[in-house]
Design a protein around this motif. Structure first.
Motif, PDB file in Angstrom:
ATOM      1  N   MET A   1       0.824  -1.198   0.000  1.00  0.00           N
ATOM      2  CA  MET A   1       0.000   0.000   0.000  1.00  0.00           C
ATOM      3  C   MET A   1       0.868   1.262   0.000  1.00  0.00           C
ATOM      4  SD  MET A   1      -1.516   2.721   1.773  1.00  0.00           S
ATOM      5  CE  MET A   1      -1.006   2.465   3.443  1.00  0.00           C
ATOM      6  N   LEU A   2       1.938   1.261   0.808  1.00  0.00           N
ATOM      7  CA  LEU A   2       2.828   2.423   0.871  1.00  0.00           C
ATOM      8  C   LEU A   2       3.774   2.515  -0.321  1.00  0.00           C
ATOM      9  CD1 LEU A   2       3.935   2.581   4.628  1.00  0.00           C
ATOM     10  CD2 LEU A   2       2.404   4.149   3.425  1.00  0.00           C
ATOM     11  N   ARG A   3       3.890   1.400  -1.061  1.00  0.00           N
ATOM     12  CA  ARG A   3       4.829   1.306  -2.189  1.00  0.00           C
ATOM     13  C   ARG A   3       6.266   1.559  -1.724  1.00  0.00           C
ATOM     14  NH1 ARG A   3       0.451   4.179  -5.316  1.00  0.00           N
ATOM     15  NH2 ARG A   3      -0.466   2.520  -6.578  1.00  0.00           N
ATOM     16  N   VAL A   4       6.587   0.882  -0.618  1.00  0.00           N
ATOM     17  CA  VAL A   4       7.926   1.004  -0.042  1.00  0.00           C
ATOM     18  C   VAL A   4       8.303  -0.337   0.566  1.00  0.00           C
ATOM     19  CG1 VAL A   4       7.125   1.808   2.223  1.00  0.00           C
ATOM     20  CG2 VAL A   4       9.382   2.454   1.438  1.00  0.00           C
ATOM     21  N   ARG A   5       9.572  -0.629   0.584  1.00  0.00           N
ATOM     22  CA  ARG A   5      10.070  -1.835   1.246  1.00  0.00           C
ATOM     23  C   ARG A   5      10.527  -1.423   2.639  1.00  0.00           C
ATOM     24  NH1 ARG A   5       9.860  -6.979   1.866  1.00  0.00           N
ATOM     25  NH2 ARG A   5      11.796  -8.131   1.831  1.00  0.00           N
ATOM     26  N   PHE A   6       9.987  -2.059   3.663  1.00  0.00           N
ATOM     27  CA  PHE A   6      10.361  -1.720   5.023  1.00  0.00           C
ATOM     28  C   PHE A   6      11.801  -2.122   5.279  1.00  0.00           C
ATOM     29  CE2 PHE A   6       5.752  -2.257   6.758  1.00  0.00           C
ATOM     30  CZ  PHE A   6       5.364  -1.124   6.065  1.00  0.00           C
ATOM     31  N   PRO A   7      12.537  -1.321   6.049  1.00  0.00           N
ATOM     32  CA  PRO A   7      13.900  -1.696   6.429  1.00  0.00           C
ATOM     33  C   PRO A   7      13.879  -3.069   7.112  1.00  0.00           C
ATOM     34  CG  PRO A   7      13.407   0.550   7.122  1.00  0.00           C
ATOM     35  CD  PRO A   7      12.134  -0.042   6.635  1.00  0.00           C
ATOM     36  N   GLN A   8      14.643  -3.996   6.581  1.00  0.00           N
ATOM     37  CA  GLN A   8      14.565  -5.374   7.050  1.00  0.00           C
ATOM     38  C   GLN A   8      14.968  -5.606   8.497  1.00  0.00           C
ATOM     39  OE1 GLN A   8      12.849  -8.174   6.013  1.00  0.00           O
ATOM     40  NE2 GLN A   8      12.065  -6.368   4.971  1.00  0.00           N
ATOM     41  N   PRO A   9      15.966  -4.967   9.017  1.00  0.00           N
ATOM     42  CA  PRO A   9      16.229  -5.232  10.434  1.00  0.00           C
ATOM     43  C   PRO A   9      15.014  -4.910  11.308  1.00  0.00           C
ATOM     44  CG  PRO A   9      18.083  -4.080   9.458  1.00  0.00           C
ATOM     45  CD  PRO A   9      16.983  -4.081   8.437  1.00  0.00           C
TER      46      PRO A   9
END
Length: 171
Positions: free
Chosen positions: A148-156
Motif C-alpha cells: 500500500m505504501l509502495r515502499v520496502r520496510f527496512p529489514q532489520p
C-alpha cells in the motif's frame, strides 16, 4: 507510542499494543519504520493485532484504513509529536526543568491521541479474511502495508517486529 499507561484499560487492541510495544527492541523497530518508511505505528500495530486474531488484510484493506485514520493522525498525533520532539531542545526562554515538565504533559496528550486513534480503529474490526496461522497473517499484513505504501520496510526493523510477534505467547 509510549510504553507507559495502564494496560488494564482500553480495548483488546490497545492492551495488545502496550504489551507488544514493551517487548525487547520493538519500540526501536517501530520508530525506525516510522522514520525510515513513513509507517503509522498505530496502523502497523492494528495489522499485527488482526494477525493475532487470525485475520489477513489486503493492500486495499490497508489503503481503506489509511484513508479513514489519516485525518486524525495528521491533525492530532503528528503535530503533538512534533511539539514534543521540539521541546527536547527548548528555547532558552523557559527554565529547562519547566520545559521538560511541559514536554511530559505534551507526551501524555500525544499518547491519549494515539489511544483515541486505536479505539476508533478497534471499532472497525474485524477486517480482512480469516487466516489459519497468526504468524503467516502477520507476514501477509506487513507485506500488504508495504504494498500500500509502495515502499520496502527496512529489514532489520521489520524482521525484529515479526520475530517479536512470533515469540508472543498465544492467547
Amino acid at each position: 507510542m509510549s510504553d507507559t499507561g495502564p494496560s488494564s484499560q482500553g480495548s483488546p487492541f490497545w492492551r495488545f499494543s502496550l504489551q507488544f510495544y514493551r517487548l525487547p527492541k520493538v519500540a526501536d523497530a517501530c520508530i525506525a519504520l516510522q522514520e525510515e518508511a513513513g509507517v503509522d505505528v498505530n496502523l502497523l500495530l492494528f495489522l499485527l493485532w488482526h494477525a493475532r486474531q487470525r485475520r489477513r488484510l489486503s493492500a486495499a484493506d490497508v489503503a481503506a484504513l489509511e484513508a479513514r485514520i489519516a485525518p486524525w493522525r495528521d491533525l492530532t498525533v503528528i503535530p503533538l509529536r512534533s511539539v514534543r520532539r521540539a521541546l527536547k531542545s527548548p528555547p532558552a526562554l523557559v527554565e529547562a526543568a519547566t520545559a521538560e515538565a511541559f514536554r511530559n504533559r505534551i507526551k501524555a496528550v500525544e499518547l491519549e491521541a494515539e489511544r483515541l486513534q486505536q479505539e476508533a480503529m478497534y471499532a472497525l474490526a474485524p477486517l480482512g479474511t480469516e487466516a489459519t496461522d497468526p504468524k503467516e497473517a502477520a507476514r501477509a499484513n506487513v507485506a500488504a502495508y508495504e504494498e500500500m505504501l509502495r515502499v520496502r520496510f527496512p529489514q532489520p526493523a521489520a524482521a525484529t517486529l515479526l520475530a517479536a510477534f512470533a515469540s508472543m505467547p498465544s492467547e
